[in-house]
Design a protein around this motif. Structure first.
Motif: not given
Length: 283
Positions: A263-283
């Motif tokens: 659960a922790l591994i999946i949580t960390g990975l999903i948070l990274n995916v969502v955060y990275k996608a949001k940051m890429d949108k701001k570029k």
């Protein structure tokens, strides 16, 4: 964006990959390189067929990079298949998903990319999950754990090579290189340790390429019709499906610590995916 279609496509994709994982786990008497060989041959039927039908050149442009991608990919796949003989299948699949973290770290040195502060936190959450699995679950085989972590590292290298290739090659050309190289490597190494499969095993081996191909196709379709932050987290449904198959088909036992680590591994990975996608949108 068609979110409903993307969800449907990802459900099909993750179920196909989960079926492939389950079949790999069931082939306990077949060595990993034979599995690599049959998995790759099965997919070649589809990739060659697609390329010939659409008159797409087989060799592409970045031959050197695609050969490297193929060699790195077959190494990762072989190690993953080997690890399934020592680990519960759900655990192996989860740990293989650490690949994007390894890719991000490698990209710092190879692609000169940077990792944001929040991403380091998400990576730490995921690796804390690994520590929990290894540190508290006495059922986890150390050799199997090493195999899958190295497999994830090589899978991360694949991400980096694909970034270098970019959009200069048709995706199916890249996959075809991977399958051709995997067929050659798996076939040659299998010669020295060949186990003649039974009729049932042969059927299962041939089905690997079918499930692998359609899993990839429907995952690609999902990313084409919806944004990354909407689709990418759904990839981890593969872990849930695979764990369920492991429990019901192989009577695998997942301790509370294993489930917490997963659960922790999946949580960390999903948070990274969502955060990275949001940051890429701001570029």
């Amino acid at each position: 964006m068609d979110v409903k279609a993307a969800i449907k496509f990802m459900l099909i994709s993750t179920m196909a990959f989960a079926c492939m994982n389950t079949i790999v786990k069931s082939l306990v008497d077949v060595n990993a390189f034979q599995i690599v060989f049959f998995r790759s041959v099965g997919s070649l039927v589809f990739t060659f067929g697609f390329l010939f039908k659409n008159k797409i050149p087989l060799l592409g442009n970045n031959k050197k990079l695609m050969i490297i991608r193929g060699l790195v990919g077959v190494t990762s796949m072989s190690l993953y298949f080997m690890s399934t003989k020592y680990l519960p299948i759900g655990t192996a699949v989860t740990l293989r998903y650490l690949a994007p973290i390894f890719a991000s770290v490698l990209a710092i040195f190879i692609l000169k990319e940077r990792i944001r502060k929040w991403q380091w936190l998400f990576f730490a959450i995921a690796f804390f999950g690994v520590l929990i699995i290894k540190g508290f679950d006495t059922q986890i085989n150390t050799y199997g754990l090493i195999l899958i972590l190295v497999a994830a590292l090589f899978s991360g290298m694949v991400y980096v090579v694909l970034s270098k290739i970019g959009k200069s090659e048709h995706p199916v050309v890249v996959v075809n290189y991977f399958m051709v190289i995997s067929t050659i490597v798996g076939g040659v190494i299998s010669i020295f340790n060949w186990t003649t499969p039974t009729a049932t095993e042969l059927g299962l081996l041939l089905s690997l390429g079918v499930f692998g191909y359609f899993g990839q196709v429907y995952m690609t379709k999902a990313f084409q019709v919806a944004s990354t932050n909407q689709v990418a987290p759904l990839k981890y449904l593969e872990v849930i499906f695979t764990v369920l198959f492991g429990v019901f088909m192989f009577a695998e036992i997942y301790t509370v610590w294993s489930l917490l680590g997963i659960a922790l591994i999946i949580t960390g990975l999903i948070l990274n995916v969502v955060y990275k996608a949001k940051m890429d949108k701001k570029k």
